[in-house]
Write a protein that holds these residues in place. Sequence first.
Motif, PDB file in Angstrom:
ATOM      1  N   GLY A 163     -25.632  11.598 -63.058  1.00 51.73           N
ATOM      2  CA  GLY A 163     -24.616  12.078 -62.148  1.00 51.73           C
ATOM      3  C   GLY A 163     -25.115  13.227 -61.306  1.00 51.73           C
ATOM      4  O   GLY A 163     -25.862  14.078 -61.795  1.00 51.73           O
ATOM      5  N   ILE A 164     -24.711  13.235 -60.039  1.00 53.70           N
ATOM      6  CA  ILE A 164     -25.019  14.356 -59.166  1.00 53.70           C
ATOM      7  C   ILE A 164     -23.730  14.831 -58.506  1.00 53.70           C
ATOM      8  O   ILE A 164     -22.837  14.039 -58.213  1.00 53.70           O
ATOM      9  N   ASP A 165     -23.629  16.122 -58.318  1.00 54.79           N
ATOM     10  CA  ASP A 165     -22.471  16.713 -57.665  1.00 54.79           C
ATOM     11  C   ASP A 165     -22.848  18.114 -57.206  1.00 54.79           C
ATOM     12  O   ASP A 165     -23.863  18.658 -57.610  1.00 54.79           O
TER      13      ASP A 165
ATOM     14  N   VAL B 186     -19.523  24.513 -62.517  1.00 54.11           N
ATOM     15  CA  VAL B 186     -18.494  24.854 -63.498  1.00 54.11           C
ATOM     16  C   VAL B 186     -19.146  25.114 -64.848  1.00 54.11           C
ATOM     17  O   VAL B 186     -20.329  24.834 -65.056  1.00 54.11           O
ATOM     18  N   ASP B 187     -18.360  25.615 -65.779  1.00 48.36           N
ATOM     19  CA  ASP B 187     -18.870  25.904 -67.121  1.00 48.36           C
ATOM     20  C   ASP B 187     -19.430  24.640 -67.771  1.00 48.36           C
ATOM     21  O   ASP B 187     -18.824  23.568 -67.693  1.00 48.36           O
ATOM     22  N   SER B 188     -20.546  24.783 -68.435  1.00 47.80           N
ATOM     23  CA  SER B 188     -21.219  23.622 -69.022  1.00 47.80           C
ATOM     24  C   SER B 188     -20.377  22.919 -70.080  1.00 47.80           C
ATOM     25  O   SER B 188     -20.536  21.720 -70.289  1.00 47.80           O
ATOM     26  N   HIS B 189     -19.447  23.625 -70.721  1.00 50.61           N
ATOM     27  CA  HIS B 189     -18.632  22.969 -71.752  1.00 50.61           C
ATOM     28  C   HIS B 189     -17.679  21.927 -71.174  1.00 50.61           C
ATOM     29  O   HIS B 189     -17.154  21.087 -71.903  1.00 50.61           O
TER      30      HIS B 189
ATOM     31  N   GLN C 110     -27.320  16.587 -62.311  1.00 50.23           N
ATOM     32  CA  GLN C 110     -28.057  17.498 -61.438  1.00 50.23           C
ATOM     33  C   GLN C 110     -27.111  18.022 -60.370  1.00 50.23           C
ATOM     34  O   GLN C 110     -26.423  17.252 -59.689  1.00 50.23           O
ATOM     35  N   GLN C 111     -27.082  19.342 -60.224  1.00 51.26           N
ATOM     36  CA  GLN C 111     -26.293  19.966 -59.169  1.00 51.26           C
ATOM     37  C   GLN C 111     -27.104  19.922 -57.882  1.00 51.26           C
ATOM     38  O   GLN C 111     -28.288  20.276 -57.868  1.00 51.26           O
ATOM     39  N   VAL C 112     -26.484  19.442 -56.814  1.00 51.22           N
ATOM     40  CA  VAL C 112     -27.136  19.324 -55.521  1.00 51.22           C
ATOM     41  C   VAL C 112     -26.181  19.764 -54.416  1.00 51.22           C
ATOM     42  O   VAL C 112     -24.979  19.878 -54.632  1.00 51.22           O
ATOM     43  N   ASP C 113     -26.722  19.954 -53.244  1.00 48.99           N
ATOM     44  CA  ASP C 113     -25.917  20.252 -52.065  1.00 48.99           C
ATOM     45  C   ASP C 113     -25.558  18.918 -51.411  1.00 48.99           C
ATOM     46  O   ASP C 113     -26.384  18.304 -50.743  1.00 48.99           O
TER      47      ASP C 113
ATOM     48  N   LEU D  15     -33.975  14.927 -55.594  1.00 50.33           N
ATOM     49  CA  LEU D  15     -33.455  14.654 -56.934  1.00 50.33           C
ATOM     50  C   LEU D  15     -34.568  14.796 -57.962  1.00 50.33           C
ATOM     51  O   LEU D  15     -35.732  14.535 -57.693  1.00 50.33           O
ATOM     52  N   SER D  16     -34.180  15.166 -59.137  1.00 46.10           N
ATOM     53  CA  SER D  16     -35.134  15.369 -60.216  1.00 46.10           C
ATOM     54  C   SER D  16     -35.777  14.045 -60.620  1.00 46.10           C
ATOM     55  O   SER D  16     -35.100  13.129 -61.072  1.00 46.10           O
TER      56      SER D  16
END
Length: 110
Positions: free
Chosen positions: A66-68, A72-75, A85-88, A100-101
Amino acid sequence: MSATQITYDNAFYEKQMQGSYTSAQEILGYLNTLLPQPHSVIDVGCGVGTWLRVWQESYADISIYGIDGNNVDSHLYQIPLQSYQQVDLTQNAHTLIKNLSYKALNGGGG
């Protein structure tokens, strides 16, 4: 921030998480009757991965990713963090894909 912008923060995801999970169960349950078993799923704009969680619950050996753009908090994440992966998401699609990784796309997730 204008009145029409939505803030995708912890409170947003906490409020909609159960509804999203229920929707994913319903829709993916139907899709699973139409499609062959997938080997992998990528979700662009996955939020905290609720729909990917349901894919993983349906097929234990599926590779998910998933990418977005959220932070937010990891929990709150519903999937393993190595599958996210967090992306712009405002950048050009070709640039986004290039950044992307590699590790996550080739063995992460699941």
